[in-house]
Motif scaffolding. Structure first.
Motif, PDB file in Angstrom:
ATOM      1  N   ILE A  31      54.340  46.058  49.701  1.00 46.32           N
ATOM      2  CA  ILE A  31      53.730  44.804  49.271  1.00 46.32           C
ATOM      3  C   ILE A  31      54.361  44.474  47.929  1.00 46.32           C
ATOM      4  O   ILE A  31      54.408  45.317  47.040  1.00 46.32           O
ATOM      5  N   SER A  32      54.834  43.237  47.775  1.00 47.93           N
ATOM      6  CA  SER A  32      55.467  42.896  46.500  1.00 47.93           C
ATOM      7  C   SER A  32      55.096  41.494  46.050  1.00 47.93           C
ATOM      8  O   SER A  32      54.520  40.716  46.799  1.00 47.93           O
ATOM      9  N   ASP A  33      55.475  41.203  44.812  1.00 45.45           N
ATOM     10  CA  ASP A  33      55.132  39.947  44.140  1.00 45.45           C
ATOM     11  C   ASP A  33      53.622  39.713  44.185  1.00 45.45           C
ATOM     12  O   ASP A  33      53.143  38.700  44.689  1.00 45.45           O
ATOM     13  N   ILE A  34      52.898  40.665  43.632  1.00 47.24           N
ATOM     14  CA  ILE A  34      51.436  40.602  43.607  1.00 47.24           C
ATOM     15  C   ILE A  34      50.994  39.873  42.347  1.00 47.24           C
ATOM     16  O   ILE A  34      51.465  40.156  41.248  1.00 47.24           O
ATOM     17  N   SER A  35      50.095  38.923  42.522  1.00 52.55           N
ATOM     18  CA  SER A  35      49.541  38.201  41.377  1.00 52.55           C
ATOM     19  C   SER A  35      48.025  38.347  41.370  1.00 52.55           C
ATOM     20  O   SER A  35      47.406  38.596  42.401  1.00 52.55           O
ATOM     21  N   LYS A  36      47.457  38.186  40.197  1.00 46.48           N
ATOM     22  CA  LYS A  36      46.018  38.331  40.012  1.00 46.48           C
ATOM     23  C   LYS A  36      45.419  36.988  39.639  1.00 46.48           C
ATOM     24  O   LYS A  36      45.968  36.270  38.805  1.00 46.48           O
ATOM     25  N   ARG A  37      44.309  36.670  40.251  1.00 53.07           N
ATOM     26  CA  ARG A  37      43.582  35.437  39.945  1.00 53.07           C
ATOM     27  C   ARG A  37      42.238  35.819  39.347  1.00 53.07           C
ATOM     28  O   ARG A  37      41.546  36.688  39.872  1.00 53.07           O
ATOM     29  N   ILE A  38      41.880  35.184  38.249  1.00 49.84           N
ATOM     30  CA  ILE A  38      40.581  35.417  37.605  1.00 49.84           C
ATOM     31  C   ILE A  38      39.815  34.104  37.668  1.00 49.84           C
ATOM     32  O   ILE A  38      40.356  33.047  37.336  1.00 49.84           O
ATOM     33  N   TYR A  39      38.577  34.167  38.096  1.00 50.02           N
ATOM     34  CA  TYR A  39      37.796  32.949  38.250  1.00 50.02           C
ATOM     35  C   TYR A  39      36.331  33.193  37.905  1.00 50.02           C
ATOM     36  O   TYR A  39      35.848  34.317  37.939  1.00 50.02           O
ATOM     37  N   LYS A  40      35.648  32.102  37.564  1.00 46.07           N
ATOM     38  CA  LYS A  40      34.224  32.157  37.267  1.00 46.07           C
ATOM     39  C   LYS A  40      33.480  31.525  38.435  1.00 46.07           C
ATOM     40  O   LYS A  40      33.817  30.435  38.890  1.00 46.07           O
ATOM     41  N   HIS A  41      32.472  32.227  38.919  1.00 46.14           N
ATOM     42  CA  HIS A  41      31.604  31.705  39.973  1.00 46.14           C
ATOM     43  C   HIS A  41      30.169  31.907  39.521  1.00 46.14           C
ATOM     44  O   HIS A  41      29.720  33.044  39.361  1.00 46.14           O
ATOM     45  N   GLU A  42      29.473  30.795  39.284  1.00 48.98           N
ATOM     46  CA  GLU A  42      28.126  30.835  38.724  1.00 48.98           C
ATOM     47  C   GLU A  42      28.160  31.642  37.430  1.00 48.98           C
ATOM     48  O   GLU A  42      28.878  31.295  36.524  1.00 48.98           O
ATOM     49  N   ASN A  43      27.434  32.741  37.341  1.00 47.66           N
ATOM     50  CA  ASN A  43      27.408  33.525  36.104  1.00 47.66           C
ATOM     51  C   ASN A  43      28.262  34.784  36.163  1.00 47.66           C
ATOM     52  O   ASN A  43      28.103  35.679  35.342  1.00 47.66           O
ATOM     53  N   ARG A  44      29.147  34.847  37.155  1.00 44.16           N
ATOM     54  CA  ARG A  44      29.969  36.048  37.305  1.00 44.16           C
ATOM     55  C   ARG A  44      31.453  35.714  37.203  1.00 44.16           C
ATOM     56  O   ARG A  44      31.879  34.629  37.560  1.00 44.16           O
ATOM     57  N   LEU A  45      32.185  36.686  36.730  1.00 46.78           N
ATOM     58  CA  LEU A  45      33.629  36.579  36.657  1.00 46.78           C
ATOM     59  C   LEU A  45      34.203  37.402  37.811  1.00 46.78           C
ATOM     60  O   LEU A  45      33.805  38.547  38.021  1.00 46.78           O
ATOM     61  N   GLY A  46      35.096  36.809  38.557  1.00 44.14           N
ATOM     62  CA  GLY A  46      35.690  37.510  39.694  1.00 44.14           C
ATOM     63  C   GLY A  46      37.189  37.599  39.569  1.00 44.14           C
ATOM     64  O   GLY A  46      37.819  36.864  38.800  1.00 44.14           O
ATOM     65  N   THR A  47      37.762  38.508  40.321  1.00 44.09           N
ATOM     66  CA  THR A  47      39.214  38.640  40.378  1.00 44.09           C
ATOM     67  C   THR A  47      39.629  38.789  41.833  1.00 44.09           C
ATOM     68  O   THR A  47      38.875  39.300  42.661  1.00 44.09           O
ATOM     69  N   SER A  48      40.805  38.327  42.127  1.00 40.58           N
ATOM     70  CA  SER A  48      41.380  38.547  43.450  1.00 40.58           C
ATOM     71  C   SER A  48      42.891  38.688  43.292  1.00 40.58           C
ATOM     72  O   SER A  48      43.477  38.221  42.320  1.00 40.58           O
ATOM     73  N   PHE A  49      43.484  39.363  44.262  1.00 39.98           N
ATOM     74  CA  PHE A  49      44.916  39.634  44.239  1.00 39.98           C
ATOM     75  C   PHE A  49      45.580  38.996  45.447  1.00 39.98           C
ATOM     76  O   PHE A  49      45.014  38.979  46.540  1.00 39.98           O
ATOM     77  N   TYR A  50      46.798  38.495  45.235  1.00 38.49           N
ATOM     78  CA  TYR A  50      47.576  37.843  46.275  1.00 38.49           C
ATOM     79  C   TYR A  50      48.995  38.393  46.235  1.00 38.49           C
ATOM     80  O   TYR A  50      49.506  38.701  45.165  1.00 38.49           O
ATOM     81  N   CYS A  51      49.626  38.499  47.404  1.00 39.06           N
ATOM     82  CA  CYS A  51      51.022  38.945  47.425  1.00 39.06           C
ATOM     83  C   CYS A  51      51.871  37.951  48.204  1.00 39.06           C
ATOM     84  O   CYS A  51      51.367  37.215  49.056  1.00 39.06           O
ATOM     85  N   LYS A  52      53.158  37.944  47.915  1.00 38.83           N
ATOM     86  CA  LYS A  52      54.083  37.037  48.594  1.00 38.83           C
ATOM     87  C   LYS A  52      54.822  37.706  49.743  1.00 38.83           C
ATOM     88  O   LYS A  52      55.287  37.019  50.647  1.00 38.83           O
ATOM     89  N   HIS A  53      54.949  39.047  49.695  1.00 42.96           N
ATOM     90  CA  HIS A  53      55.757  39.736  50.704  1.00 42.96           C
ATOM     91  C   HIS A  53      55.039  40.990  51.195  1.00 42.96           C
ATOM     92  O   HIS A  53      54.609  41.815  50.381  1.00 42.96           O
ATOM     93  N   VAL A  54      54.935  41.118  52.509  1.00 40.64           N
ATOM     94  CA  VAL A  54      54.378  42.324  53.134  1.00 40.64           C
ATOM     95  C   VAL A  54      55.340  42.762  54.225  1.00 40.64           C
ATOM     96  O   VAL A  54      55.769  41.948  55.043  1.00 40.64           O
ATOM     97  N   PHE A  55      55.665  44.053  54.216  1.00 42.79           N
ATOM     98  CA  PHE A  55      56.476  44.645  55.271  1.00 42.79           C
ATOM     99  C   PHE A  55      55.824  45.962  55.653  1.00 42.79           C
ATOM    100  O   PHE A  55      55.513  46.775  54.785  1.00 42.79           O
ATOM    101  N   MET A  56      55.592  46.166  56.951  1.00 51.67           N
ATOM    102  CA  MET A  56      55.008  47.438  57.378  1.00 51.67           C
ATOM    103  C   MET A  56      55.478  47.802  58.774  1.00 51.67           C
ATOM    104  O   MET A  56      55.804  46.933  59.587  1.00 51.67           O
ATOM    105  N   LYS A  57      55.529  49.100  58.995  1.00 56.28           N
ATOM    106  CA  LYS A  57      55.884  49.653  60.296  1.00 56.28           C
ATOM    107  C   LYS A  57      54.721  50.538  60.727  1.00 56.28           C
ATOM    108  O   LYS A  57      54.367  51.490  60.028  1.00 56.28           O
ATOM    109  N   ILE A  58      54.134  50.204  61.870  1.00 57.83           N
ATOM    110  CA  ILE A  58      52.963  50.916  62.375  1.00 57.83           C
ATOM    111  C   ILE A  58      53.362  51.692  63.616  1.00 57.83           C
ATOM    112  O   ILE A  58      53.968  51.157  64.546  1.00 57.83           O
ATOM    113  N   SER A  59      52.995  52.956  63.641  1.00 59.13           N
ATOM    114  CA  SER A  59      53.340  53.843  64.748  1.00 59.13           C
ATOM    115  C   SER A  59      52.702  53.378  66.049  1.00 59.13           C
ATOM    116  O   SER A  59      51.558  52.930  66.078  1.00 59.13           O
TER     117      SER A  59
END
Length: 149
Positions: A31-59
């Motif tokens: 997973i690469s190019d991960i960014s973090k988002r910080i936001y306020k919702h009502e009386n709480r501060l939240g965070t979320s993460f987003y990525c631009k590239h995902v590569f995986m190999k599943i057996s």
């Protein structure tokens, strides 16, 4: 830098289904190019993460076990590789560590569809039957991944 011990990744789909892929069944993962988002919702501060590239190999062995990580009705249960190739609708990856902590990362979702992500592509390895998944808008990166794996 401290490294945490990886336990499994939950692949979270558009309809909130989730599939567990254990360390032993995840043959490669990036997973690469991960960014973090910080936001306020009502009386709480939240965070979320987003990525631009995902590569995986599943057996291919993942199809032999029950990988569902949720409590959806039994009639919805499908082998994980069948489900992941039926719809291009991965929305997030929840990385679970042995110590019980996790990192929830949203993938790049492109377009107006609520059900299909056009930048999520897959192919099966002809020699092993393993599944390659790429989620990226970068066609050159995706083609390179599929060509060399």
């Amino acid at each position: 830098m401290e490294f945490k011990k990886f336990k499994e990744v939950h692949i979270v789909l558009e309809n909130c289904e989730a599939y567990r892929i254990t360390w032993s069944n995840l043959k490669s993962f990036s997973i690469s190019d991960i960014s973090k988002r910080i936001y306020k919702h009502e009386n709480r501060l939240g965070t979320s993460f987003y990525c631009k590239h995902v590569f995986m190999k599943i057996s291919k062995e993942s199809n032999l076990i029950d990988c569902q990580a949720d409590s959806f009705p039994v009639e919805w249960k499908k082998p994980v590789l069948d489900r992941l190739t039926e719809h291009a609708d991965i929305v997030a990856l929840d990385i679970i560590y042995e110590d019980g902590t996790n990192e929830y990362i949203y993938v790049d979702w492109v377009g107006d569809s609520d059900y299909v992500n056009p930048v999520q592509l897959h192919k099966f390895c002809s020699q092993t039957g393993d599944l390659f998944i790429a989620i990226t808008q970068d066609a050159e990166m995706r083609n390179e991944y599929f060509e060399y794996n």
